[in-house]
Design a protein around this motif. Structure first.
Motif, short mmCIF file in Angstrom:
data_model
loop_
_atom_site.label_atom_id
_atom_site.label_comp_id
_atom_site.label_asym_id
_atom_site.label_seq_id
_atom_site.Cartn_x
_atom_site.Cartn_y
_atom_site.Cartn_z
N MET A 354 -21.24 17.33 25.02
CA MET A 354 -21.15 16.40 23.90
C MET A 354 -20.89 14.99 24.40
O MET A 354 -20.09 14.78 25.30
N GLU A 355 -21.64 14.05 23.84
CA GLU A 355 -21.49 12.64 24.14
C GLU A 355 -20.67 12.01 23.02
O GLU A 355 -21.11 11.99 21.86
N MET A 356 -19.50 11.51 23.36
CA MET A 356 -18.62 10.91 22.36
C MET A 356 -18.58 9.40 22.53
O MET A 356 -18.48 8.89 23.64
N ASP A 357 -18.65 8.71 21.41
CA ASP A 357 -18.54 7.26 21.38
C ASP A 357 -17.44 6.91 20.39
O ASP A 357 -17.67 6.88 19.18
N LEU A 358 -16.23 6.71 20.91
CA LEU A 358 -15.08 6.41 20.07
C LEU A 358 -14.99 4.90 19.88
O LEU A 358 -14.69 4.17 20.81
N LYS A 359 -15.27 4.45 18.67
CA LYS A 359 -15.37 3.01 18.41
C LYS A 359 -14.00 2.34 18.29
O LYS A 359 -13.68 1.41 19.01
N ASP A 360 -13.19 2.81 17.37
CA ASP A 360 -11.88 2.22 17.13
C ASP A 360 -10.86 3.33 16.89
O ASP A 360 -11.22 4.44 16.51
N ILE A 361 -9.59 2.98 17.11
CA ILE A 361 -8.49 3.88 16.78
C ILE A 361 -7.70 3.21 15.67
O ILE A 361 -7.34 2.04 15.77
N VAL A 362 -7.46 3.95 14.60
CA VAL A 362 -6.88 3.37 13.39
C VAL A 362 -5.59 4.10 13.03
O VAL A 362 -5.52 5.33 13.10
N GLY A 363 -4.58 3.34 12.66
CA GLY A 363 -3.31 3.94 12.22
C GLY A 363 -2.86 3.32 10.92
O GLY A 363 -3.16 2.16 10.61
N THR A 364 -2.13 4.10 10.13
CA THR A 364 -1.59 3.61 8.86
C THR A 364 -0.27 2.90 9.11
O THR A 364 0.59 3.40 9.83
N LEU A 365 -0.12 1.73 8.52
CA LEU A 365 1.12 0.96 8.68
C LEU A 365 2.26 1.61 7.90
O LEU A 365 2.03 2.25 6.87
N PRO A 366 3.50 1.42 8.35
CA PRO A 366 4.65 1.90 7.56
C PRO A 366 4.67 1.21 6.20
O PRO A 366 4.11 0.12 6.03
N ASP A 367 5.32 1.82 5.25
CA ASP A 367 5.37 1.27 3.89
C ASP A 367 5.88 -0.16 3.86
O ASP A 367 5.36 -1.00 3.12
N ASP A 368 6.89 -0.44 4.68
CA ASP A 368 7.47 -1.79 4.61
C ASP A 368 6.60 -2.85 5.28
O ASP A 368 6.92 -4.04 5.24
N GLN A 369 5.48 -2.44 5.91
CA GLN A 369 4.55 -3.40 6.49
C GLN A 369 3.21 -3.43 5.75
O GLN A 369 2.32 -4.18 6.13
N ASP A 370 3.08 -2.61 4.72
CA ASP A 370 1.86 -2.59 3.91
C ASP A 370 1.82 -3.83 3.02
O ASP A 370 2.75 -4.10 2.26
N THR A 371 0.73 -4.60 3.14
CA THR A 371 0.63 -5.86 2.37
C THR A 371 -0.47 -5.78 1.31
O THR A 371 -1.00 -6.81 0.89
N THR A 372 -0.81 -4.56 0.87
CA THR A 372 -1.83 -4.42 -0.18
C THR A 372 -1.41 -5.20 -1.42
O THR A 372 -0.31 -5.00 -1.96
N PRO A 373 -2.25 -6.11 -1.93
CA PRO A 373 -1.87 -6.93 -3.09
C PRO A 373 -1.66 -6.07 -4.34
O PRO A 373 -2.40 -5.11 -4.58
N ASP A 374 -0.66 -6.42 -5.10
CA ASP A 374 -0.46 -5.78 -6.40
C ASP A 374 -1.53 -6.26 -7.38
O ASP A 374 -2.16 -7.29 -7.16
N ILE A 375 -1.75 -5.50 -8.45
CA ILE A 375 -2.67 -5.96 -9.48
C ILE A 375 -2.08 -7.21 -10.13
O ILE A 375 -0.94 -7.19 -10.59
N PRO A 376 -2.83 -8.31 -10.13
CA PRO A 376 -2.31 -9.55 -10.73
C PRO A 376 -1.92 -9.35 -12.19
O PRO A 376 -2.52 -8.55 -12.92
N GLN A 377 -0.93 -10.10 -12.62
CA GLN A 377 -0.41 -9.93 -13.98
C GLN A 377 -1.46 -10.26 -15.03
O GLN A 377 -1.48 -9.63 -16.10
N ASP A 378 -2.37 -11.20 -14.75
CA ASP A 378 -3.37 -11.56 -15.75
C ASP A 378 -4.32 -10.38 -16.03
O ASP A 378 -4.80 -10.21 -17.16
N LEU A 379 -4.55 -9.53 -15.02
CA LEU A 379 -5.39 -8.35 -15.24
C LEU A 379 -4.66 -7.31 -16.09
O LEU A 379 -5.27 -6.66 -16.94
N TRP A 380 -3.36 -7.16 -15.83
CA TRP A 380 -2.57 -6.24 -16.68
C TRP A 380 -2.54 -6.74 -18.12
O TRP A 380 -2.66 -5.95 -19.07
N ASP A 381 -2.38 -8.06 -18.26
CA ASP A 381 -2.33 -8.62 -19.62
C ASP A 381 -3.63 -8.38 -20.36
O ASP A 381 -3.63 -8.04 -21.56
#
Length: 580
Positions: A354-381
């Motif tokens: 088997m020929e393997m081509d490993l492009k990238d290694i990816v890891g999930t950040l800890p919760d306290d380092q996750d910077t995913t934006p919250d849904i803006p308030q105007d969208l909730w409104d």
């Protein structure tokens, strides 16, 4: 309101004894360490000769030699007592301290020595019971490194060819120095690659009838990125979807989807893990499936069905085709194409590359380092305003009392809000992104020769099926897993396997991508019980009985096995203890 999209990451130890386990493993010392050891022992002998304690010191050197090479094996209680006595008798032998200091100095201050310790080739052992599919791989896995004996033999052959000529040896040393790391051994070139400060080294490979297991280490020059730890104590790390593998018995390469690694951190810079590839993923005829889908969709179009339309659904498709429930397998019954006419039945050969081509290694950040934006308030409104205009409550407690039309409207408004969110933050729509993940960029290419090892593998026909023949057809047991072969085109059933004590077998964690596969671990599988259950009944009722907090109390009246005996569509028990 209702069932909001959950942006929390999938909640799906460091071993303080790692160093001890590695140092106790049986492996030859690298040449540099061997030279340092011999130099230290020479100093002991010199001091002993000066003091007149040559005989006692030779005994001490011999003991040290055994301990440094591991030739004495595991230390028994008797050996421990002898060792204490030995220390008491010779505690004044300053030569021992001096030798230890010399030897330790080489180990601690010389980075090259540390790198030469053969961690590779023992990853399965290092991970131990932390793996989901743990067990003794030493009897089955192939090490992807040269043996020390081969290396020593090669050195001997070279010396003989040189005829002991000092000039020839000097020339060889100069060539080695000039080439340095560029002139590595074939295996090192094949199985260890460094890209932008990250070194991926393949360690062992094992392939049976059910899966391929590939162990590896990942070492970074800088400290390894902080990583989310799953509830079972493992860093959430995987190979990116852009990574590919090409088997020599297949026409095309395929992507490594959901290629999560099962492993742990060995230190701040080193991670060891195992990639498990199910056989199903190694035998996909992608070209055949592509052709089948083209022909199938053309058949749909002839029937007036547009699979790309917004109102397309499989329920409408089944109704149009006159099927009770749609499935690709049953298309020939209504004049459609047969999968077998386009998709080849591929088997994994006994030997392959088997020929393997490993492009990238990816890891999930800890919760306290996750910077995913919250849904803006105007969208909730905007969402809340639409709900109010249609008289729909936004209280979660009121959701079940909404009419079907109101639920459909709520779903529409909720979807519109998220679509707008993704237009503002398009990266957030990707599973792994700059907000919630780290990435080690690279392009590590490997060629791995694999030989299937089917020893201690047992396959049994069980036929736990309904009147139409749908259900569990057979099971296959390897040293590390048990897999059920299912035939259930309409997904009517859930198959459950219990061990000899009546407990559900573990699923193997992140390394397992197959719902019909269980890890054996330390369970008693001399007898296993297989049950075929109605899908909805099991998911809504039966499953919760076993996983409830008060199950131990309920089991005093009725065990989970007894419950399945009463409610399963079909069942059987299989004995493996007679197969020895």
């Amino acid at each position: 309101m209702a069932k909001k999209l959950d942006f929390d990451k999938e909640k799906n130890n460091r071993n303080d004894n790692v160093i001890e386990e590695i140092m106790q493993a049986d492996f030859p010392l690298p040449k540099q360490a061997e030279d340092a050891k011999n130099e230290a022992f020479s100093r002991i002998r010199e001091m002993a000769a000066a003091s007149g304690h040559t005989e006692n010191t030779e005994n001490m050197v011999q003991r040290l030699h055994e301990k440094s090479t591991g030739s004495s094996g595991k230390k028994s209680a008797g050996e421990a007592k002898s060792h204490k006595k030995f220390k008491a008798v010779y505690k004044t032998a300053l030569g021992l301290t001096a030798a230890a200091a010399v030897f330790s100095t080489v180990c601690i201050t010389n980075p090259a020595f540390a790198e030469n310790i053969p961690l590779v080739g023992n990853v399965f052992k290092q991970l131990g019971n932390s793996m989901g599919f743990y067990g003794d791989y030493s009897k089955y896995a192939k090490q992807l490194t040269d043996s020390a004996e081969d290396a020593e033999l090669a050195d001997t052959d070279e010396s003989q060819e040189d005829g002991g000529n000092p000039q020839s040896a000097q020339t060889e040393d100069q060539n080695t120095t000039e080439n340095n790391n560029a002139d590595k051994t074939k295996d090192n070139e094949s199985y260890s690659k460094t890209v932008d400060g990250t070194t991926v080294t393949l360690s062992e490979v094992y392939c049976n009838e059910m899966a391929l297991y590939l162990s590896m280490t990942i070492h970074t020059e800088d400290k390894f990125p902080d990583t989310f730890i799953t509830p079972d104590g493992k860093p959430n790390i995987k190979l990116s979807e852009n990574s590919t593998v090409k088997y020599d018995y297949m026409d095309e390469k395929s992507n490594l989807f959901n290629a999560y690694l099962d492993g742990k951190m060995l230190d701040d810079n080193t991670y060891a893990g195992v990639l498990r590839i199910p056989v199903e993923d190694m035998t996909v005829d992608e070209a055949g499936w592509t052709k089948f889908y083209e022909v199938r969709n053309a058949f749909f179009k002839e029937k007036g069905i547009d699979v790309d339309s917004e109102d397309f659904s499989f329920d409408k498709l089944a109704q149009t085709l006159g099927m009770d429930e749609y499935s690709d397998e049953k298309l020939p019954q209504v004049g459609g194409p047969a999968i077998s006419d386009y998709v080849k039945d591929i088997k994994v050969p006994d030997r392959f590359t088997m020929e393997m081509d490993l492009k990238d290694i990816v890891g999930t950040l800890p919760d306290d380092q996750d910077t995913t934006p919250d849904i803006p308030q105007d969208l909730w409104d905007e969402y809340n305003q639409k709900m109010a205009e249609h008289g729909i409550s936004t209280d979660d407690a009121d959701y079940e009392s909404l009419t079907e039309e109101q639920k459909n409207l709520e779903h529409q408004f909720f979807t519109e809000m998220w679509n707008e969110y993704y237009e503002r933050y398009p990266e957030a729509n990707e599973g792994n992104n700059r907000y919630n993940s780290w990435t080690l960029k690279g392009d590590w290419k490997f060629n791995v020769d694999v030989e299937k090892n089917t020893s201690d593998t047992v396959e049994k026909d069980v036929n736990v099926v309904d009147e139409n023949g749908d259900g569990v057809l057979s099971i296959t047991k390897t040293p590390f897993e048990i897999t059920m072969k299912m035939q259930d085109p309409e997904t009517k059933y859930v198959a459950v396997m219990l061990d000899a004590n009546g407990d559900i077998l573990p699923d193997g964690g992140v390394a397992n991508g197959n719902a019909g596969t269980y890890a054996i671990q330390d369970r008693d599988i001399s007898t296993v019980y297989i049950y075929l259950c109605d899908y909805y009944e099991y998911m809504d009722e039966l499953k919760g009985y076993y996983w409830s907090d008060d199950y131990e109390e309920k089991a005093k009246t009725k065990t989970f096995k007894q419950l399945l005996d009463e409610r399963a569509v079909a069942d059987t028990e299989v004995h493996f203890d007679t197969d020895k």
